[in-house]
Scaffold this motif. Structure first.
Motif, mmCIF file in Angstrom:
data_model
loop_
_atom_site.group_PDB
_atom_site.id
_atom_site.type_symbol
_atom_site.label_atom_id
_atom_site.label_comp_id
_atom_site.label_asym_id
_atom_site.label_seq_id
_atom_site.Cartn_x
_atom_site.Cartn_y
_atom_site.Cartn_z
ATOM 1 N N GLU A 218 3.894 7.340 -9.735
ATOM 2 C CA GLU A 218 4.073 7.108 -8.259
ATOM 3 C C GLU A 218 5.411 7.780 -7.735
ATOM 4 O O GLU A 218 6.260 7.936 -8.504
ATOM 5 C CB GLU A 218 4.104 5.683 -8.085
ATOM 6 C CG GLU A 218 2.935 4.886 -7.701
ATOM 7 C CD GLU A 218 3.133 3.521 -7.180
ATOM 8 O OE1 GLU A 218 3.790 3.428 -6.119
ATOM 9 O OE2 GLU A 218 2.627 2.779 -7.744
ATOM 10 N N GLU B 277 8.328 7.857 -4.878
ATOM 11 C CA GLU B 277 8.787 6.969 -3.925
ATOM 12 C C GLU B 277 9.130 7.856 -2.545
ATOM 13 O O GLU B 277 9.509 8.798 -2.662
ATOM 14 C CB GLU B 277 10.487 6.374 -4.485
ATOM 15 C CG GLU B 277 10.873 5.437 -3.421
ATOM 16 C CD GLU B 277 12.245 5.074 -4.285
ATOM 17 O OE1 GLU B 277 13.046 4.474 -3.426
ATOM 18 O OE2 GLU B 277 12.495 5.583 -5.156
ATOM 19 N N SER C 11 11.261 4.415 8.171
ATOM 20 C CA SER C 11 10.258 4.297 8.962
ATOM 21 C C SER C 11 10.772 4.159 10.543
ATOM 22 O O SER C 11 11.776 3.340 10.721
ATOM 23 C CB SER C 11 9.291 3.326 8.814
ATOM 24 O OG SER C 11 8.731 3.596 7.530
ATOM 25 N N HIS D 97 -4.184 0.209 10.486
ATOM 26 C CA HIS D 97 -4.654 -0.892 9.762
ATOM 27 C C HIS D 97 -5.635 -1.481 10.575
ATOM 28 O O HIS D 97 -6.713 -2.207 9.934
ATOM 29 C CB HIS D 97 -3.563 -1.567 9.021
ATOM 30 C CG HIS D 97 -4.007 -2.700 8.380
ATOM 31 N ND1 HIS D 97 -4.523 -2.655 6.848
ATOM 32 C CD2 HIS D 97 -3.907 -4.044 8.379
ATOM 33 C CE1 HIS D 97 -4.607 -3.857 6.460
ATOM 34 N NE2 HIS D 97 -4.513 -4.658 7.371
ATOM 35 N N LYS E 238 2.806 10.773 3.715
ATOM 36 C CA LYS E 238 3.305 9.390 3.904
ATOM 37 C C LYS E 238 4.907 9.550 4.205
ATOM 38 O O LYS E 238 5.301 8.431 4.837
ATOM 39 C CB LYS E 238 3.296 8.863 2.366
ATOM 40 C CG LYS E 238 1.931 8.587 1.975
ATOM 41 C CD LYS E 238 1.837 8.323 0.221
ATOM 42 C CE LYS E 238 0.574 7.780 -0.305
ATOM 43 N NZ LYS E 238 0.745 7.455 -1.463
ATOM 44 N N ARG F 37 8.992 4.896 4.501
ATOM 45 C CA ARG F 37 8.724 4.105 3.246
ATOM 46 C C ARG F 37 8.173 2.985 3.939
ATOM 47 O O ARG F 37 7.257 2.379 3.275
ATOM 48 C CB ARG F 37 10.333 3.572 2.882
ATOM 49 C CG ARG F 37 10.255 2.928 1.558
ATOM 50 C CD ARG F 37 11.639 2.442 1.036
ATOM 51 N NE ARG F 37 12.490 2.019 1.977
ATOM 52 C CZ ARG F 37 13.341 2.947 2.472
ATOM 53 N NH1 ARG F 37 13.763 4.231 1.974
ATOM 54 N NH2 ARG F 37 14.426 2.342 3.413
ATOM 55 N N GLU F 38 8.648 2.142 5.070
ATOM 56 C CA GLU F 38 7.977 0.808 5.572
ATOM 57 C C GLU F 38 6.609 0.827 5.844
ATOM 58 O O GLU F 38 5.584 0.391 5.516
ATOM 59 C CB GLU F 38 8.800 -0.023 6.439
ATOM 60 C CG GLU F 38 10.405 0.055 5.943
ATOM 61 C CD GLU F 38 11.189 0.778 5.916
ATOM 62 O OE1 GLU F 38 12.427 0.935 5.372
ATOM 63 O OE2 GLU F 38 10.923 1.863 6.458
ATOM 64 N N ALA G 187 4.483 3.450 5.355
ATOM 65 C CA ALA G 187 3.550 3.930 4.552
ATOM 66 C C ALA G 187 2.910 2.942 3.526
ATOM 67 O O ALA G 187 1.873 2.947 3.472
ATOM 68 C CB ALA G 187 4.085 4.912 3.520
ATOM 69 N N LYS G 188 3.566 1.816 3.560
ATOM 70 C CA LYS G 188 2.905 0.606 2.800
ATOM 71 C C LYS G 188 2.080 -0.039 3.412
ATOM 72 O O LYS G 188 1.291 -0.938 2.973
ATOM 73 C CB LYS G 188 4.104 -0.248 2.376
ATOM 74 C CG LYS G 188 5.053 0.383 1.579
ATOM 75 C CD LYS G 188 6.146 -0.611 0.758
ATOM 76 C CE LYS G 188 7.206 0.105 -0.053
ATOM 77 N NZ LYS G 188 8.326 -0.863 -0.449
ATOM 78 N N MET G 189 1.846 0.076 4.927
ATOM 79 C CA MET G 189 1.027 -0.626 5.631
ATOM 80 C C MET G 189 -0.236 0.066 5.769
ATOM 81 O O MET G 189 -1.269 -0.449 6.508
ATOM 82 C CB MET G 189 1.672 -0.877 7.195
ATOM 83 C CG MET G 189 2.868 -1.581 7.161
ATOM 84 S SD MET G 189 3.572 -1.921 8.903
ATOM 85 C CE MET G 189 5.218 -2.522 8.331
ATOM 86 N N TYR H 91 -4.431 3.055 2.088
ATOM 87 C CA TYR H 91 -4.528 4.201 1.215
ATOM 88 C C TYR H 91 -5.301 4.006 0.168
ATOM 89 O O TYR H 91 -5.025 2.893 -0.604
ATOM 90 C CB TYR H 91 -2.953 4.519 0.736
ATOM 91 C CG TYR H 91 -2.993 5.643 -0.111
ATOM 92 C CD1 TYR H 91 -3.201 7.000 0.363
ATOM 93 C CD2 TYR H 91 -2.624 5.528 -1.311
ATOM 94 C CE1 TYR H 91 -3.207 8.107 -0.513
ATOM 95 C CE2 TYR H 91 -2.657 6.488 -2.309
ATOM 96 C CZ TYR H 91 -2.731 7.936 -1.768
ATOM 97 O OH TYR H 91 -2.841 9.015 -2.749
#
Length: 393
Positions: free
Chosen positions: A282, A284, A289, A301, A320, A325-326, A328-330, A333
């Motif tokens: 992975e 990072e 964001s 989403h 991404k 960072r914030e 991309a997690k939402m 994927y």
């Protein structure tokens, strides 16, 4: 001139020779270069009638030169034929020069277009698409945009550049003298044939693999290639084209074989890729964001938009990073190689079912979008409205 009669008193007369002569009916004085020609004498009533033709030396010269200067029908015909041939040859040379000017001009336009696309490919930049949307970028960044790892526009730039150079060179030669069908023209036929065949191949891929999407750059390049091909072969007669048919078929076959072999080894999950062992890892995301990126990620989403990618794909990482960072997690994927890449490893079934053509790939409301997308582009495609943008401010 008509014969003229005059009388002369016989010598036996006591009178002077010219005392009782009958006046001349033609001028009494002859030019110094004119001499009367006596043809016959006829005695009539004590007078001698002499028939005289008054012919000047100038008239004789004109009569003698008339047969020599009179134009001959055969010479007139030959002169007219020669003149017609010269005019036809001049018209042919002008047509040749005009054709080569068109070839040089179209080749120059193609050179500029492919140079721009090569720059985009080498810098991973998005293409300006006049019709809007991401179709141009999707197609130009797909696996079909390279041949054996070399950017396809680079091949096009070299081909168009060579065609433009040959057009200029042949145009200069034709102005100097008629060289006939030279070796340069044969080379020009081979190049334009390969370009036309490649364009036809790409149009087939565009209609089958990218149905519903358009690429103005691709269509413009195909139009230029076909135009150059037809302008070039138009200069050759039927017999000359029959001699070149074998060369054209060989060139066309080589182009099709090379493109097919290249694309068969460039598909996702190909055997060449699977032979490489890469453990899963992975990376990072370091960028923070923005409020807009977070709002857009939530919207994507909510509508079920999915992003397909691979951990080793640098473009997937860049996509991404656009969100940060914030955000991309939402995103929803989907990792196509969650267990890494080993011999015999296959893509995740979800990626196989999606029939991906490359990474990254977005599927939004049933629409398949290949390649990296800017946030503004994703907002437009997904229907992220103005009211949603206002809430992020």
């Amino acid at each position: 001139m008509a014969a003229t009669a005059f009388s002369i008193t016989p010598p036996s007369s006591s009178s002077s020779l010219f005392s009782n002569r009958t006046p001349f009916l033609c001028p009494t004085s002859f030019p110094a270069t004119s001499l009367p020609q006596f043809k016959r004498r006829v005695p009539v009533l004590g007078h001698v009638l002499v028939q005289v033709n008054c012919v000047s030396e100038r008239s004789k010269q004109a009569a003698e030169s008339e047969p020599e200067t009179a134009p001959s029908p055969s010479s007139d015909s030959a002169s007219s034929s020669s003149s017609s041939s010269s005019v036809a040859a001049a018209d042919g040379d002008d047509a040749d020069v005009s054709a080569y000017k068109w070839i040089a001009a179209l080749g120059g336009i193609g050179l500029l277009e492919t140079a721009y696309l090569t720059y985009l490919k080498l810098t991973n930049s998005d293409a300006f698409c006049p019709t809007g949307g991401g179709s141009c970028t999707t197609i130009l960044t797909s696996d079909y945009s390279s041949v054996f790892g070399v950017p396809l526009p680079l091949f096009g730039m070299l081909a168009y550049g060579l065609v433009a150079n040959l057009g200029l060179q042949l145009g200069r030669e034709k102005r100097k003298f008629d060289t006939g069908k030279s070796n340069d023209e044969t080379v020009l036929v081979g190049i334009t044939t390969s370009m036309a065949v490649a364009s036809a191949y790409f149009l087939y891929i565009l209609s089958t693999e990218f149905a519903g999407e358009s690429c103005l750059y691709c269509l413009a390049s195909a139009t230029l290639s076909f135009s150059l091909f037809f302008i070039t072969i138009k200069r050759f007669g039927l017999q000359e084209l029959q001699k070149l048919l074998g060369v054209q078929l060989s060139v066309a076959s080589l182009v099709v074989i090379a493109l097919t072999a290249s694309y068969n080894t460039a598909q996702p999950g190909s055997s060449s890729m699977l032979e490489t062992e890469i453990p899963y890892f992975e990376t990072e995301i370091t960028k923070e964001s923005s409020p807009f990126a977070i709002a857009l990620a939530k919207h994507l989403h909510s509508i079920g938009a999915k992003l397909y990618g691979a951990f080793w794909c640098s473009h997937c990482l860049d996509q991404k990073e656009f969100f940060g960072r914030e955000a991309a997690k939402m995103l929803d994927y989907v990792e196509c190689f969650p267990d890494g890449v080993n011999k015999g490893t296959k893509m995740a079934q979800a990626c196989v079912d999606a029939k991906l053509e490359g990474f990254p790939t977005w599927i939004i409301d049933g629409q398949v979008l290949s390649g990296e997308k800017q946030l503004s582009e994703l907002a437009t495609i997904s229907g992220f409205g103005l009211e949603d943008k206002a809430e992020t401010k």
